[in-house]
Every structure is written in structure tokens, then in C-alpha cells.
Enzyme design. Structure first.
Site, PDB file in Angstrom:
ATOM      1  N   GLU A  31      -5.309   1.600   2.133  1.00  0.00           N
ATOM      2  CA  GLU A  31      -5.287   0.515   3.152  1.00  0.00           C
ATOM      3  C   GLU A  31      -5.298   0.754   4.605  1.00  0.00           C
ATOM      4  O   GLU A  31      -6.112  -0.041   5.268  1.00  0.00           O
ATOM      5  CB  GLU A  31      -3.788  -0.096   2.831  1.00  0.00           C
ATOM      6  CG  GLU A  31      -3.545  -1.541   3.714  1.00  0.00           C
ATOM      7  CD  GLU A  31      -2.917  -1.474   5.200  1.00  0.00           C
ATOM      8  OE1 GLU A  31      -3.111  -2.607   5.533  1.00  0.00           O
ATOM      9  OE2 GLU A  31      -2.972  -0.352   5.664  1.00  0.00           O
ATOM     10  N   GLU A  32      -4.905   1.887   5.021  1.00  0.00           N
ATOM     11  CA  GLU A  32      -4.851   2.386   6.386  1.00  0.00           C
ATOM     12  C   GLU A  32      -6.530   2.735   6.861  1.00  0.00           C
ATOM     13  O   GLU A  32      -6.488   2.549   8.059  1.00  0.00           O
ATOM     14  CB  GLU A  32      -3.881   3.389   6.673  1.00  0.00           C
ATOM     15  CG  GLU A  32      -2.360   3.247   6.481  1.00  0.00           C
ATOM     16  CD  GLU A  32      -1.872   2.211   7.367  1.00  0.00           C
ATOM     17  OE1 GLU A  32      -2.651   1.736   8.245  1.00  0.00           O
ATOM     18  OE2 GLU A  32      -0.817   2.116   7.136  1.00  0.00           O
ATOM     19  N   HIS A  65       3.064   2.898  13.140  1.00  0.00           N
ATOM     20  CA  HIS A  65       2.012   3.685  13.164  1.00  0.00           C
ATOM     21  C   HIS A  65       2.629   5.011  14.226  1.00  0.00           C
ATOM     22  O   HIS A  65       1.901   5.926  14.894  1.00  0.00           O
ATOM     23  CB  HIS A  65       0.762   3.401  13.670  1.00  0.00           C
ATOM     24  CG  HIS A  65       0.100   2.478  12.562  1.00  0.00           C
ATOM     25  ND1 HIS A  65      -1.374   2.621  12.466  1.00  0.00           N
ATOM     26  CD2 HIS A  65       0.681   2.067  11.560  1.00  0.00           C
ATOM     27  CE1 HIS A  65      -1.537   1.708  11.363  1.00  0.00           C
ATOM     28  NE2 HIS A  65      -0.515   1.546  10.635  1.00  0.00           N
ATOM     29  N   HIS A  73       1.029  -1.194   0.148  1.00  0.00           N
ATOM     30  CA  HIS A  73       0.045   0.054   0.000  1.00  0.00           C
ATOM     31  C   HIS A  73       0.884   1.229   0.031  1.00  0.00           C
ATOM     32  O   HIS A  73       2.047   1.290   0.726  1.00  0.00           O
ATOM     33  CB  HIS A  73      -0.929  -0.116   1.212  1.00  0.00           C
ATOM     34  CG  HIS A  73      -0.637   0.278   2.433  1.00  0.00           C
ATOM     35  ND1 HIS A  73      -0.233   1.203   3.277  1.00  0.00           N
ATOM     36  CD2 HIS A  73      -0.385  -0.904   3.393  1.00  0.00           C
ATOM     37  CE1 HIS A  73       0.019   0.962   4.548  1.00  0.00           C
ATOM     38  NE2 HIS A  73       0.125  -0.401   4.629  1.00  0.00           N
ATOM     39  N   ASP A  87       4.180  -6.084   3.470  1.00  0.00           N
ATOM     40  CA  ASP A  87       3.684  -5.049   4.521  1.00  0.00           C
ATOM     41  C   ASP A  87       4.769  -5.037   5.802  1.00  0.00           C
ATOM     42  O   ASP A  87       5.239  -5.893   5.672  1.00  0.00           O
ATOM     43  CB  ASP A  87       2.099  -4.880   4.949  1.00  0.00           C
ATOM     44  CG  ASP A  87       1.500  -3.671   5.483  1.00  0.00           C
ATOM     45  OD1 ASP A  87       2.555  -2.774   5.820  1.00  0.00           O
ATOM     46  OD2 ASP A  87       0.433  -3.632   5.159  1.00  0.00           O
TER      47      ASP A  87
HETATM   48 CO    CO Z   1      -0.355   0.632   8.791  1.00  0.00          CO
HETATM   49 ZN    ZN Z   2       0.925  -1.126   6.425  1.00  0.00          ZN
END
Ligand code: CO
Ligand code: ZN
Length: 328
Positions: free
Chosen positions: A191-192, A300, A60, A214
Site C-alpha cells: 500500500e505504501e 509515518h 494494509h 487505515d
Molecule cells: Co501510510
Molecule cells: Zn496506511
């Protein structure tokens, strides 16, 4: 690959606003793909090879960010999150809006413990004193603002999730000279906020096999009870997370390729999280999938750290995998 990773992680493109990063990626891949398409949700889909098994690789290209939902009478912007933003990582962080406006995230942390409730305890200071002179308004979007840092083996940046997967896909496409497969390198959007780009791109590609690339949270840090995923010990083969179960035949094949070529790997079982594999497996009549993860500390947060050797080994593994037939 470090200059590429720097360029990718220093580009601002939160979910739904992937234009800037898509242009950067397009520039890097256009001379290496047989065909490139952009679908209605903005996914960038590059094909190499034709006629064999359709293999979809997904990374992503969006990143977590924030969206302004109110500018108060004193000019402070309040915000909602785009994706899984942890309030405790935000105080003192800088953001950059799509129009270039920088801002700092403030909170009353000296007065009282921050309860960290959106819109109540936190705000973005963009130097304005009223809604009238504010350079941003409701609906404006920002990403976190941190430069790339090179510590040698360890590298740090905002949006390593999942620009490091994007870098792996770009490098794999460049290195893959010949393949018996029809390989789709898909740089997905949104994606998030719920793997939305993967839903439409997988439907369009209709692959025989899906592989999401990922990051995954490394727990090799102080104060963790369990230490299961380490930086520098190779990419992980994900047996399951909250969104998908890795196809056992596919995982077995990955292990065979890794062991034959002496590429380090780790076995991973996660209770939480999910990747684009979650969407790919459920398209059309179903697709065997797995996730190949790059271990990452502080996922994150605005300073995500990965090990450069893991990145190189992930590329090596994918090139080896795609050069030969996959019998599952
Ligand atoms: Co993420
Ligand atoms: Zn990710």
C-alpha cells in the site's frame, strides 16, 4: 487487543517484504475464517460467510521502510525510501534489516543544519568499516525499530499505519459470529508504495462494496491552525481524500449504524493521501467504497500514536455493520 497490537507492530515487514507479518496474521485468523487464500502479490484473503453481498474489508499489512542503494568505502549504507518516509523523523532512529542487522540513521546535524537529502546528508551506520565487512548490501531492506508502548488509553508503536487496521480486521473476524454477507478480510501488500496489493486483490475478490480501514492524521496537537480530527473521539468516516470519494450512500449507512448503537464517530475531509479504497473503487466495472479511519498522531514517523478506545469502537462498528443487511 493490546498483546495482539504489540505483536503486529513489532514485526518487521516493509512494502514488498510482507512474509513475516503475513505469517503472524495467518496464525491469528486461521481458526476463524471459512477460507483463506494468498494471491500472487502476497495479499492474504480470508472469507467468512457466503452467498450474500460481497464486502471487501482492506487493511494494509506493509509498513514504510528503506532500501540500501549504496554502501560507501567507509562502510556507511546509503538508502532510498520505501513509501513516504519523512527525513526529519529519521535522525537517531534505529532500523532493523530483514537479516536481523540493526543500524542507526546518522547525519551531520551538529556541524550544519541538515538539508535532509537522501544519500547526501543521511546514512545508516551498521558498524561496518568497508563494503567488504558490511552485513548489508545493495537491495537489502529495513524497517524502523521501536518497541510498542502502552500509555493506557494512548498506545504508541512503529507501523500503527496500518497494523492497527490489521488488528481491527483480525478482531472483527473473531467477533463476527453470523453475517448475511460474504465478507472478505483482505490484508493487502505494498500500500505504501501505491496501493498495489489492493489493485490485484480487489480484482480477484470482485466485491460489491469496498471498505478500507487505515489510519488518518490527527491534528489535535500544538501549533496546528486547524483542529479537526481528534484522538479518542471515534473512528472517522472519510468523505474524501486525494484518492477516492466516499460513496454517499455508504457513509449514510455507516452514520445510521453508529448513531443507532451510540458509537462515536468523526466526519473527515482530507486534501491529501489515499488508501486502498482508491484501488478497490476502480476494479472491474467499479465498486462503491469508503474509508474508515483510525485517528493517529505522527503518521509515518517511528512513533505513531492512536487511542485504544478508537480501536475498540472501530471493531464494534464493523461487527454491527456486518451482522445486518446493507441496503445502499
Ligand atoms: Co501510510
Ligand atoms: Zn496506511
Amino acid at each position: 487487543m493490546k498483546p495482539l497490537i504489540k505483536k503486529l507492530t513489532e514485526t518487521f515487514s516493509p512494502s514488498g517484504y510482507e512474509n513475516a507479518i503475513r505469517e503472524v496474521i495467518m496464525d491469528e485468523i486461521k481458526d476463524f475464517a471459512d477460507e483463506i487464500k494468498i494471491d500472487a502479490l502476497g495479499n492474504l484473503i480470508a472469507r467468512k460467510g457466503s452467498g450474500g453481498k460481497k464486502i471487501m474489508l482492506a487493511a494494509h499489512m506493509d509498513e514504510i521502510g528503506i532500501m540500501v542503494n549504496h554502501v560507501d568505502k567507509n562502510g556507511f549504507a546509503r538508502f532510498a525510501s520505501l513509501g513516504g518516509v519523512f527525513p526529519q523523523t529519521l535522525v537517531g532512529s534505529r532500523v532493523r534489516f530483514m537479516n536481523g542487522t540493526p543500524g542507526v540513521i546518522g547525519a551531520h546535524y551538529l556541524k550544519r543544519p541538515i538539508k535532509l537529502i537522501w544519500n547526501k546528508d543521511m546514512f545508516i551506520d551498521i558498524g561496518a568499516t568497508s563494503p567488504k565487512n558490511s552485513p548489508v548490501q545493495i537491495g537489502d531492506v529495513a524497517a524502523f525499530d521501536r518497541p510498542f508502548v502502552d500509555l493506557g488509553d494512548r498506545i504508541i508503536g512503529k507501523s500503527m499505519d496500518d497494523r492497527i487496521g490489521v488488528a481491527v480486521l483480525i478482531e472483527t473476524l473473531r467477533k463476527l459470529k453470523d453475517t448475511p454477507h460474504e465478507v472478505y478480510f483482505v490484508f493487502t501488500t505494498q500500500e505504501e508504495v501505491g496501493v498495489r496489493g489492493a489493485i490485484t486483490s480487489a480484482y480477484g475478490v470482485n466485491p460489491d462494496i469496498g471498505i478500507a480501514i487505515d489510519v488518518t492524521g490527527a491534528d489535535d496537537i500544538p501549533e496546528m491552525d486547524t483542529k479537526t480530527i481528534f484522538l479518542g473521539k471515534g473512528p472517522t468516516f472519510k468523505f474524501k481524500d486525494a484518492g477516492s470519494i466516499g460513496d454517499p450512500r455508504l457513509i449514510k449507512h455507516f452514520i445510521k449504524v453508529a448513531e443507532k448503537d451510540k458509537i462515536p464517530y468523526q466526519r473527515e475531509v482530507a486534501n491529501m493521501g489515499g488508501t486502498d479504497a482508491r484501488a478497490i473503487q476502480l476494479t472491474h466495472a467499479g465498486v462503491p467504497v469508503m474509508t474508515l479511519s483510525i485517528p493517529c498522531r505522527y503518521v509515518h514517523s517511528p512513533s505513531e500514536m492512536v487511542d485504544y478506545k478508537d480501536v475498540q469502537n472501530t471493531v464494534k462498528l464493523l461487527v454491527k455493520l456486518l451482522e445486518k443487511n446493507i441496503e445502499i
